[in-house]
Design a protein around this motif. Structure first.
Motif, PDB file in Angstrom:
ATOM      1  N   CYS A 140       0.847  -1.197   0.000  1.00  0.00           N
ATOM      2  CA  CYS A 140       0.000   0.000   0.000  1.00  0.00           C
ATOM      3  C   CYS A 140       0.885   1.250   0.000  1.00  0.00           C
ATOM      4  CB  CYS A 140      -0.892  -0.013   1.236  1.00  0.00           C
ATOM      5  SG  CYS A 140      -1.929   1.440   1.386  1.00  0.00           S
ATOM      6  N   GLU A 142      -0.201   4.275   0.317  1.00  0.00           N
ATOM      7  CA  GLU A 142      -0.732   5.262   1.273  1.00  0.00           C
ATOM      8  C   GLU A 142       0.029   5.192   2.608  1.00  0.00           C
ATOM      9  OE1 GLU A 142      -3.255   7.435   0.721  1.00  0.00           O
ATOM     10  OE2 GLU A 142      -3.198   8.198   2.779  1.00  0.00           O
ATOM     11  N   CYS A 143       0.217   3.987   3.116  1.00  0.00           N
ATOM     12  CA  CYS A 143       0.862   3.828   4.435  1.00  0.00           C
ATOM     13  C   CYS A 143       2.251   3.209   4.304  1.00  0.00           C
ATOM     14  CB  CYS A 143      -0.001   2.933   5.318  1.00  0.00           C
ATOM     15  SG  CYS A 143      -0.223   1.265   4.649  1.00  0.00           S
ATOM     16  N   CYS A 197      -4.814   1.942   8.329  1.00  0.00           N
ATOM     17  CA  CYS A 197      -4.822   2.743   7.096  1.00  0.00           C
ATOM     18  C   CYS A 197      -6.167   2.561   6.389  1.00  0.00           C
ATOM     19  CB  CYS A 197      -3.674   2.271   6.215  1.00  0.00           C
ATOM     20  SG  CYS A 197      -3.768   2.793   4.504  1.00  0.00           S
ATOM     21  N   CYS A 200      -5.922   0.383   2.800  1.00  0.00           N
ATOM     22  CA  CYS A 200      -5.663  -1.058   2.767  1.00  0.00           C
ATOM     23  C   CYS A 200      -6.313  -1.776   3.951  1.00  0.00           C
ATOM     24  CB  CYS A 200      -4.164  -1.327   2.760  1.00  0.00           C
ATOM     25  SG  CYS A 200      -3.331  -0.732   4.235  1.00  0.00           S
TER      26      CYS A 200
END
Ligand SMILES: [Zn+2]
Ligand SMILES: [Zn+2]
Length: 367
Positions: A140, A142-143, A197, A200
């Motif tokens: 992921c 994003e994180c 997150c 995910c």
């Protein structure tokens, strides 16, 4: 093509000692533990690790030197797709002196993926480029694989106090028994994620369909495997991704049968052509060729077109094309054809003498 030597700052002639030294230096500089908030350092670390994995293995290095990083995999991993182990772990231990137990909670390498790609014999001859849609799990972004919302950390599991195990004691009439089991709240990890997150859901990975360009080398055989490093499943907790293996299936061809690097086919001529000789146009994978059929060619005779077979993987040479002659006996004759053949037969009878017959009989006996 990726430049593994360039990644490690080395020339193509670097020896094993130099490769090791260069990787060790880069690993120290860019390891994620040393640069926790620097995504570009992590990228460099992964690149260097991938380069080192290949260049430090004599067999992989040779294949890379010949074909680049997508060179034909020989499938020589024996252990199958589950048991590759974690080369990351070994390297980790080697440079940072952690015990094996400590790396258990650290990054885990993702699994390898196997994809079967069917190609035609002609594509195996020329080599081909393909775009494959590979469904896989990716870290992921994003994180960055941590599974946490920005600014949060894992928290110590309140149920087990971070131990990861729970001990229960039972008193029975036979005595007191203690048993310990993995903590159900944290799954034995000792930590829990209270701020997963959003993208995910806390797994640190997302399922995506990836379009991956594959370069299939000329001369590839049925069952060959092409390795695409880092295009397998994502690793756990920021670990390296696994590799993608593309296994080649070469479809049967209508015209050519392949044996190793040689091709075999049948060429058909008429009775008159075999007797008088002719030139036959043959379509090969490298264009049209004229095959000379000499006068008096016999059914079953084999002609060879040198270098018109399949390319060989490890060299610039090619195999040969073998053509077996088939002579067609007409099933139907026009009036004129029949008259001409009867005339021919008449001539044959007149010219036939005992020694000639004997020769034929002797020849038949020998077969
Ligand atoms: Zn717990
Ligand atoms: Zn995430």
């Amino acid at each position: 093509m990726k430049d593994y030597y360039g990644v490690l700052g080395l020339g193509q002639d670097a020896d094993q000692e130099e490769i090791k030294r260069a990787y060790r230096k880069m690993a120290r500089q860019y390891h994620p533990d040393v640069n926790p908030d620097d995504g570009s350092a992590e990228g460099k670390f992964k690149e260097a690790t991938e380069a080192y994995e290949v260049l430090s293995d004599p067999e992989k290095k040779q294949r890379y030197d010949l074909f680049g990083e997508q060179g034909p995999g020989a499938g020589g991993y024996g252990t199958g797709f589950e048991g590759f182990g974690t080369p990351f772990g070994d390297i980790f231990d080697m440079f940072f002196g952690r015990s094996r137990g400590a790396t258990r909670r650290g990054p885990g390498r993702g699994s390898d993926l196997l994809y079967v790609l069917e190609i035609t014999l002609e594509e195996a001859y020329t080599g081909t480029e393909r775009e494959l849609d590979i469904p896989r799990h990716e870290r992921c972004e994003e994180c960055e694989g941590a599974g946490l919302q920005k600014g949060y950390d894992l928290e110590i599991c309140p149920q087990c106090g971070g131990q990861g195990t729970l001990t229960t004691t039972r008193r029975t009439s036979f005595g007191t028994f203690s048993s310990s089991a993995a903590c159900p709240r944290c799954g034995g990890r000792g930590e829990i994620n209270l701020h997963p997150c959003k993208k995910c859901g806390g797994d640190g990975i997302n399922e995506i369909a990836d379009e991956i360009g594959i370069s299939v080398p000329a001369g590839v055989s049925d069952g060959d495997r092409i390795r695409v490093p880092g295009k397998g499943e994502a690793g756990n907790r920021g670990g390296l991704a696994g590799d993608l293996y593309v296994e080649i299936r070469v479809a049967e061809d209508e015209t050519f049968a392949r044996r190793g690097s040689n091709l075999h086919a049948v060429v058909t001529v008429s009775l008159a052509e075999a007797a008088l000789g002719t030139g036959v146009e043959i379509k090969t994978f490298s264009g049209e060729e004229t095959l000379r059929i000499h006068a008096g060619s016999q059914p079953g005779e084999v002609f060879r077109l040198k270098g018109k077979g399949m390319p060989k993987l490890n060299s610039r040479s090619k195999g040969d094309l073998y053509l077996t002659l088939e002579v067609q006996i007409p099933k139907k004759l026009s009036g004129e054809q029949k008259r001409l053949l009867e005339d021919y037969q008449e001539l044959e009878r007149k010219g036939k003498e005992a020694p000639h017959l004997m020769q034929r009989i002797r020849k038949a006996m020998r077969q």
